[in-house]
Scaffold this active site. Structure first.
Site, PDB file in Angstrom:
ATOM      1  N   SER A 110       0.976  -1.078   0.412  1.00 37.87           N
ATOM      2  CA  SER A 110       0.363   0.096  -0.172  1.00 37.87           C
ATOM      3  C   SER A 110       0.973   1.554  -0.030  1.00 37.87           C
ATOM      4  CB  SER A 110      -0.328   0.412   0.894  1.00 37.87           C
ATOM      5  OG  SER A 110      -0.006   0.162   1.992  1.00 37.87           O
ATOM      6  N   GLY A 142      -1.644  -3.978   1.456  1.00 38.72           N
ATOM      7  CA  GLY A 142      -2.368  -5.407   1.765  1.00 38.72           C
ATOM      8  C   GLY A 142      -1.283  -6.866   2.032  1.00 38.72           C
ATOM      9  N   ASN A 179       4.162  -5.343   5.692  1.00 38.58           N
ATOM     10  CA  ASN A 179       2.778  -6.263   6.501  1.00 38.58           C
ATOM     11  C   ASN A 179       3.328  -7.068   7.217  1.00 38.58           C
ATOM     12  OD1 ASN A 179       0.422  -4.641   5.538  1.00 38.58           O
ATOM     13  ND2 ASN A 179       0.916  -4.811   2.777  1.00 38.58           N
ATOM     14  N   ASP A 189      -4.175   7.403   9.733  1.00 37.52           N
ATOM     15  CA  ASP A 189      -3.795   6.091  10.543  1.00 37.52           C
ATOM     16  C   ASP A 189      -1.680   5.656  11.291  1.00 37.52           C
ATOM     17  OD1 ASP A 189      -2.414   6.227   8.506  1.00 37.52           O
ATOM     18  OD2 ASP A 189      -3.180   4.156   7.268  1.00 37.52           O
ATOM     19  N   HIS A 209       0.511   5.692   5.893  1.00 35.16           N
ATOM     20  CA  HIS A 209       0.328   5.668   5.301  1.00 35.16           C
ATOM     21  C   HIS A 209       0.758   7.350   4.900  1.00 35.16           C
ATOM     22  CE1 HIS A 209      -1.642   2.148   5.319  1.00 35.16           C
ATOM     23  NE2 HIS A 209      -1.152   1.982   4.323  1.00 35.16           N
TER      24      HIS A 209
END
Length: 204
Positions: free
Chosen positions: A27, A64, A93, A174, A177
């Site tokens: 991502s 992801g 991840n 978050d 990102h």
């Protein structure tokens, strides 16, 4: 007539040495929660062209994806695009899910091996994770990248969020990102990091 020949030579020079860069990522490169045309890999070709390094950039990043997911997808991508250079931007991840560092190491090792086997140049990007996973795990995770770089004699590129993540206005809520506003900055940063490895004269 001379002008026509000059134009033909210009067009030839801009395409004959064009190379293909495959971005195998997650991502952080896929343009998370933004239009695909805003992601840094989409912005990269124009900057590289200005550096006289015409490059087709294939963004094979999926939000992801773990290193295992990237490994599973890689053989088809290599066969389909036959890239000159592959940027490996994977592992975040794995870390966020607490995977054992040896799993990350094994997957990245296989990815590098596959890329080299087809004659492409692998470039490994350093990935960092938040410190809340504990000092020992964080260090084991982080050290995986320079260790692989040394073992496989593969260039290690710095984490492209190193100067972005400290600026809250360039990060999503978050804290993981980068925003759309950060993408041009990342593209500029990556163009400079990639410059030594995108030498159009060396591409056959």
């Amino acid at each position: 007539m001379i002008r026509i020949l000059s134009l033909i030579m210009l067009l030839f020079s801009s395409t004959a040495f064009s190379q293909t860069l495959l971005v195998l990522g997650d991502s952080l490169s896929a343009g998370y929660q933004m239009p695909a045309d805003k992601s840094w890999p989409t912005l990269l070709p124009e900057i590289l062209a200005q550096q006289s390094q015409p490059t087709t950039v294939i963004n094979a990043s999926i939000s992801g994806d773990t290193s295992g997911n990237g490994l599973a997808r890689l053989p088809q991508l290599l066969a389909q695009y036959k890239p000159d250079v592959v940027l490996i931007e994977l592992g975040a991840n794995d870390g966020l899910r607490g995977f054992a560092p040896k799993i990350l190491r094994n997957n990245l090792s296989q990815i590098i091996t596959l890329i080299k086997k087809v004659g492409s140049q692998p470039l490994l990007m350093q990935i960092e994770i938040p410190p809340n996973y504990g000092k020992r795990y964080t260090e084991l995770f982080s050290n995986t990248y320079p260790n692989l770089s040394q073992s496989f004699n593969v260039p290690l590129l710095p984490f492209f969020l190193i100067d972005i993540i400290v600026k809250p206005q360039l990060m999503m809520k978050d804290g993981l990102h980068p925003t759309a506003e950060a993408q041009p900055l990342i593209a500029q940063f990556m163009a400079q990091q990639l410059k030594p490895y995108l030498n159009k004269e060396s591409v056959q």
